[in-house]
Write a protein that holds these residues in place. Structure first.
Motif, PDB file in Angstrom:
ATOM      1  N   ILE A  46       0.854  -1.181   0.000  1.00 25.34           N
ATOM      2  CA  ILE A  46       0.000   0.000   0.000  1.00 25.34           C
ATOM      3  C   ILE A  46       0.890   1.232   0.000  1.00 25.34           C
ATOM      4  O   ILE A  46       1.974   1.227   0.604  1.00 25.34           O
ATOM      5  CB  ILE A  46      -0.951   0.011   1.218  1.00 25.34           C
ATOM      6  N   LYS A  47       0.456   2.259  -0.713  1.00 27.21           N
ATOM      7  CA  LYS A  47       1.202   3.509  -0.760  1.00 27.21           C
ATOM      8  C   LYS A  47       0.638   4.450   0.297  1.00 27.21           C
ATOM      9  O   LYS A  47      -0.548   4.792   0.270  1.00 27.21           O
ATOM     10  CB  LYS A  47       1.089   4.136  -2.150  1.00 27.21           C
ATOM     11  N   LEU A  48       1.489   4.857   1.247  1.00 19.96           N
ATOM     12  CA  LEU A  48       1.030   5.659   2.374  1.00 19.96           C
ATOM     13  C   LEU A  48       0.637   7.063   1.938  1.00 19.96           C
ATOM     14  O   LEU A  48       1.259   7.660   1.054  1.00 19.96           O
ATOM     15  CB  LEU A  48       2.120   5.750   3.445  1.00 19.96           C
ATOM     16  N   LYS A  49      -0.404   7.566   2.588  1.00 27.19           N
ATOM     17  CA  LYS A  49      -0.835   8.939   2.345  1.00 27.19           C
ATOM     18  C   LYS A  49      -1.497   9.480   3.610  1.00 27.19           C
ATOM     19  O   LYS A  49      -1.832   8.734   4.529  1.00 27.19           O
ATOM     20  CB  LYS A  49      -1.802   9.008   1.171  1.00 27.19           C
ATOM     21  N   LYS A  50      -1.667  10.782   3.640  1.00 27.40           N
ATOM     22  CA  LYS A  50      -2.317  11.414   4.779  1.00 27.40           C
ATOM     23  C   LYS A  50      -3.823  11.456   4.566  1.00 27.40           C
ATOM     24  O   LYS A  50      -4.309  11.509   3.443  1.00 27.40           O
ATOM     25  CB  LYS A  50      -1.772  12.831   4.999  1.00 27.40           C
ATOM     26  N   GLY A  51      -4.547  11.436   5.691  1.00 27.32           N
ATOM     27  CA  GLY A  51      -5.997  11.470   5.621  1.00 27.32           C
ATOM     28  C   GLY A  51      -6.593  11.740   6.988  1.00 27.32           C
ATOM     29  O   GLY A  51      -5.909  12.186   7.909  1.00 27.32           O
ATOM     30  N   PRO A 301       7.857  -1.940  16.883  1.00 24.16           N
ATOM     31  CA  PRO A 301       7.089  -1.967  15.633  1.00 24.16           C
ATOM     32  C   PRO A 301       8.003  -1.767  14.422  1.00 24.16           C
ATOM     33  O   PRO A 301       8.803  -0.833  14.376  1.00 24.16           O
ATOM     34  CB  PRO A 301       6.108  -0.803  15.796  1.00 24.16           C
ATOM     35  N   VAL A 302       7.870  -2.675  13.460  1.00 24.01           N
ATOM     36  CA  VAL A 302       8.706  -2.652  12.263  1.00 24.01           C
ATOM     37  C   VAL A 302       7.808  -2.713  11.032  1.00 24.01           C
ATOM     38  O   VAL A 302       6.797  -3.423  11.017  1.00 24.01           O
ATOM     39  CB  VAL A 302       9.698  -3.838  12.255  1.00 24.01           C
ATOM     40  N   VAL A 303       8.198  -1.969   9.995  1.00 29.21           N
ATOM     41  CA  VAL A 303       7.487  -1.972   8.717  1.00 29.21           C
ATOM     42  C   VAL A 303       8.500  -2.259   7.615  1.00 29.21           C
ATOM     43  O   VAL A 303       9.650  -1.813   7.681  1.00 29.21           O
ATOM     44  CB  VAL A 303       6.798  -0.611   8.476  1.00 29.21           C
ATOM     45  N   PHE A 304       8.085  -3.023   6.596  1.00 18.85           N
ATOM     46  CA  PHE A 304       8.952  -3.301   5.457  1.00 18.85           C
ATOM     47  C   PHE A 304       8.601  -2.339   4.322  1.00 18.85           C
ATOM     48  O   PHE A 304       7.512  -2.403   3.750  1.00 18.85           O
ATOM     49  CB  PHE A 304       8.810  -4.752   5.005  1.00 18.85           C
ATOM     50  N   VAL A 305       9.545  -1.445   4.033  1.00 19.15           N
ATOM     51  CA  VAL A 305       9.363  -0.450   2.982  1.00 19.15           C
ATOM     52  C   VAL A 305       9.969  -0.991   1.690  1.00 19.15           C
ATOM     53  O   VAL A 305      11.107  -1.484   1.682  1.00 19.15           O
ATOM     54  CB  VAL A 305      10.028   0.886   3.368  1.00 19.15           C
ATOM     55  N   VAL A 306       9.223  -0.897   0.607  1.00 20.86           N
ATOM     56  CA  VAL A 306       9.661  -1.437  -0.683  1.00 20.86           C
ATOM     57  C   VAL A 306      10.557  -0.420  -1.389  1.00 20.86           C
ATOM     58  O   VAL A 306      10.153   0.725  -1.627  1.00 20.86           O
ATOM     59  CB  VAL A 306       8.452  -1.783  -1.562  1.00 20.86           C
ATOM     60  N   ASP A 336       5.610   6.530   0.808  1.00 15.42           N
ATOM     61  CA  ASP A 336       6.319   5.274   1.045  1.00 15.42           C
ATOM     62  C   ASP A 336       5.405   4.103   0.714  1.00 15.42           C
ATOM     63  O   ASP A 336       4.207   4.116   1.024  1.00 15.42           O
ATOM     64  CB  ASP A 336       6.766   5.166   2.506  1.00 15.42           C
ATOM     65  N   VAL A 337       5.987   3.078   0.087  1.00 13.76           N
ATOM     66  CA  VAL A 337       5.244   1.861  -0.239  1.00 13.76           C
ATOM     67  C   VAL A 337       5.646   0.792   0.763  1.00 13.76           C
ATOM     68  O   VAL A 337       6.833   0.463   0.893  1.00 13.76           O
ATOM     69  CB  VAL A 337       5.539   1.394  -1.675  1.00 13.76           C
ATOM     70  N   VAL A 338       4.673   0.253   1.501  1.00  7.69           N
ATOM     71  CA  VAL A 338       4.975  -0.720   2.551  1.00  7.69           C
ATOM     72  C   VAL A 338       4.238  -2.022   2.283  1.00  7.69           C
ATOM     73  O   VAL A 338       3.166  -2.046   1.667  1.00  7.69           O
ATOM     74  CB  VAL A 338       4.592  -0.168   3.942  1.00  7.69           C
ATOM     75  N   VAL A 354       5.780  -7.647  -6.101  1.00 11.04           N
ATOM     76  CA  VAL A 354       4.504  -7.001  -5.779  1.00 11.04           C
ATOM     77  C   VAL A 354       3.432  -7.547  -6.709  1.00 11.04           C
ATOM     78  O   VAL A 354       3.528  -7.408  -7.931  1.00 11.04           O
ATOM     79  CB  VAL A 354       4.609  -5.471  -5.914  1.00 11.04           C
ATOM     80  N   VAL A 355       2.418  -8.169  -6.113  1.00 10.37           N
ATOM     81  CA  VAL A 355       1.338  -8.743  -6.916  1.00 10.37           C
ATOM     82  C   VAL A 355       0.077  -7.880  -6.877  1.00 10.37           C
ATOM     83  O   VAL A 355      -0.820  -8.057  -7.700  1.00 10.37           O
ATOM     84  CB  VAL A 355       1.002 -10.172  -6.431  1.00 10.37           C
ATOM     85  N   ASP A 356       0.010  -6.935  -5.903  1.00  7.57           N
ATOM     86  CA  ASP A 356      -1.182  -6.085  -5.833  1.00  7.57           C
ATOM     87  C   ASP A 356      -0.874  -4.860  -4.977  1.00  7.57           C
ATOM     88  O   ASP A 356      -0.166  -4.953  -3.970  1.00  7.57           O
ATOM     89  CB  ASP A 356      -2.360  -6.855  -5.229  1.00  7.57           C
ATOM     90  N   THR A 357      -1.393  -3.713  -5.397  1.00  3.85           N
ATOM     91  CA  THR A 357      -1.305  -2.482  -4.611  1.00  3.85           C
ATOM     92  C   THR A 357      -2.696  -2.165  -4.077  1.00  3.85           C
ATOM     93  O   THR A 357      -3.621  -1.908  -4.854  1.00  3.85           O
ATOM     94  CB  THR A 357      -0.783  -1.308  -5.454  1.00  3.85           C
TER      95      THR A 357
END
Length: 362
Positions: A46-51, A301-306, A336-338, A354-357
């Motif tokens: 998923i591509k992070l964004k503000k909201g 907490p850990v996130v995998f960034v592509v 960022d894409v995570v 990546v098979v799906d966003t």
């Protein structure tokens, strides 16, 4: 002949050994190649964004009536009649109990007789001083007041007023409108001054009192709406608006808050009831991270960034959370894409496909 046979066996053994060594070397090279060029892990990202980030916090509270009156008997006497009962709704000024009025009535008659007698003495005093009692308005006020005191007329006026007030006290009236509670007195029993008759609760003017953590104080303010939920029936829900936030934090790191009930749906709320309070806070322009993107490594907490086809292990700082998202405080940026799927067993710099966003679902 034996020498020829023995030589043949030795040659065959040497050939077999050489073939086995070659096969082993080929297998090792194949394993090394597999390690250098592993199969990429298929992931969703998923591509992070503000909201807009909505967060619900829950705490326990207690309902209190904004208007509640404890009614006591205003004088000694005998309870003659009860005109209300527990659970009855009464209006302000309505008679709810009656004391025997005989003594009060006699006291009024006695006071009136005293007033008439002293009134004659009052007039005699003025006549003796040479004033025309038919035109009292022409007599100086200080002279009139002096004559009232000397004759006892002033005291008689006060006694009559007191007797009339005591008579009215025989009729115990509701000081506010509301529901009668805790009424327990026997008719014809002797009543003493100050004895409690009942409590009147106005459930149309309720407030909920609760406490929040000091870390949540920044997210609430007067006019913030909260939901009130019954502990026995989660479908029984009302709303309230915060009207007070304590300026002090107690020794447990808690802050006292009160809110005025605006909607008492089904009238299920009543004074003294324990409830659950749900506080909904909204953060605009917040960086939102799906919960499934977070993996905890050593409680961090850990996130995998592509990046460039690889999953980079990135530590993040997360704040508030709701059912689906975390609020990102630091470590990530919009765009960022995570990885949000198949990330539980990924290692740092793992090769991925990546098979799906996925899009945000809020």
């Amino acid at each position: 002949m034996k020498r020829i046979l023995l030589g043949g066996i030795i040659i065959v053994s040497m050939v077999f050994s050489a073939c086995r060594d070659h096969s082993k070397q080929s297998s090792e090279k194949s394993d090394k190649a597999a390690q250098v060029f592993p199969e990429p892990v298929e992931v969703k990202v998923i591509k992070l964004k503000k909201g807009i980030f909505e967060n619900r916090r829950y705490t326990n509270g207690i309902i209190k009536s904004g208007r509640k009156a404890v009614v006591s008997f205003p004088m000694n006497g005998i309870l003659l009649e009860m005109r209300a009962y527990n659970g009855k709704w009464v209006k302000k000024g309505e008679i709810i109990a009656l004391l025997d009025t005989i003594e009060a009535t006699v006291a009024i008659e006695r006071a009136r007789m005293q007033l008439e007698r002293t009134h004659l003495l009052f007039l005699d005093n003025l006549i003796a001083r040479g004033f025309d009692v038919k035109n009292l308005h022409n007599i100086p006020l200080d002279v009139l007041e002096n004559s009232k005191i000397i004759s006892g007329f002033k005291e008689a006026e006060i006694n009559l007023e007191e007797a009339l007030n005591n008579y009215q006290k025989c009729f115990v009236r509701a000081p506010i409108s509301g529901i009668i509670a805790a009424m327990d007195n026997e008719i014809h029993g002797q009543i003493t001054l100050g004895r409690q008759l009942c409590t009147i609760v106005d459930n149309s003017n309720l407030q909920v009192y609760f406490k929040i953590f000091q870390s949540d104080v920044l997210f609430v303010r007067p006019t913030t709406m909260v939901d009130i939920i019954s502990l026995s029936d989660k479908n029984a829900c009302s709303r309230a608006i915060i009207d007070y936030i304590s300026p002090m934090i107690d020794e447990n790191g808690m802050c006292e808050v009160s809110a005025i009930v605006t909607h008492n749906n089904c009238h299920f709320l009543t004074d003294g009831m324990h409830v659950k309070v749900s506080i909904n806070t909204v953060h605009s322009n917040a960086l939102i991270l799906p919960k499934q993107a977070v993996v905890f490594k050593e409680d961090k907490p850990v996130v995998f960034v592509v990046k460039n086809g690889q999953a980079n292990w990135t530590e993040v700082s997360i704040g508030s959370e709701n059912d689906h998202y975390y609020l990102v405080e630091s470590g990530l940026e919009p765009g960022d894409v995570v990885v949000i799927e198949n990330n539980a067993w990924l290692g740092h710099n793992a090769t991925i496909k990546v098979v799906d966003t996925v899009a945000y679902s809020y």
